[in-house]
Design a protein around this motif. Structure first.
Motif: not given
Length: 219
Positions: A43-49, A84, A86
């Motif tokens: 979750w952290r890697t895919e959103t916050v990076g 990040v 995205t």
């Protein structure tokens, strides 16, 4: 792990431009199922990076795959300190849609191109490209002779990169704007299947196969 490979589709990157028809993208992952390039949770890697230098692939050595001569070596491009997902994907798509020759450096990042001459094929020349190298780590200069295994640089996150990884390709010209991709297989490596490392000869890594070099297996 090859997350982009011609074993999955050709052109591997969805285009023949810039000699990429048979190109690979290699990342380093941990033992968790899936593709985890950073120690953070999914979750952290895919959103916050996460921080670029915390990624497993960052700083890993890049070695010459054959004897040859350095045709090009570019360093000095700054590296993004944070990934990040995205934002990286948006940047990549924007570069693809708005590509012009002057944007080539922003796509390749720091890179090295090595020329090999094949006497058995009448002196045919083949060029190997290595892109997205970390700034300050390019270890060779144009015109320099290199031997198999020599250090070329270290994996980074410059140019069109979604996370630290090695983009590798073979092509028929050092001019990326006119180069045609050349198929490439690897003489020897190992692939993990059902928890067991198995040898592969003259193979093309499959998409998301866990692989390692023969040298790593012996160390």
């Amino acid at each position: 792990m090859a997350v982009t490979t011609p074993a999955y589709r050709v052109p591997s990157h969805g285009t023949d431009m810039l000699g990429q028809r048979y190109a690979y993208d290699f990342v380093k992952v941990d033992d968790r199922p899936g593709v985890h390039v950073h120690p953070g949770g999914p979750w952290r890697t895919e959103t916050v990076g996460g921080r670029t230098r915390e990624c497993y692939a960052w700083g890993q050595p890049i070695h010459a795959p054959f004897d040859g001569e350095v045709a090009a070596a570019v360093d000095g491009m700054a590296e993004r300190e944070w990934i990040v997902p995205t934002g990286e994907v948006f940047r990549m798509l924007k570069n693809a849609v708005t590509f012009t020759p002057d944007k080539l450096p922003s796509i390749m990042g720091n890179h090295v191109i090595v020329r090999a001459t094949l006497p058995a094929e009448g002196g045919r020349e083949v060029f190997a490209g290595f892109a997205h190298i970390a700034p300050g780590t390019v270890a060779v200069e144009p015109g320099q002779r290199v031997a198999t295994g020599d250090l070329l640089g270290r994996v980074g996150h410059t140019g069109n990169s979604t996370s630290p990884h090695l983009h590798f390709q073979l092509m028929d010209s050092p001019d990326l704007l006119s180069a045609n991709g050349i198929p490439c297989a690897f003489r020897a490596y190992e692939v993990q299947r059902d928890g067991v490392w198995e040898p592969v000869a003259d193979g093309v890594p499959g998409r998301r196969e866990r692989i390692r070099s023969v040298a790593t297996a012996r160390s």
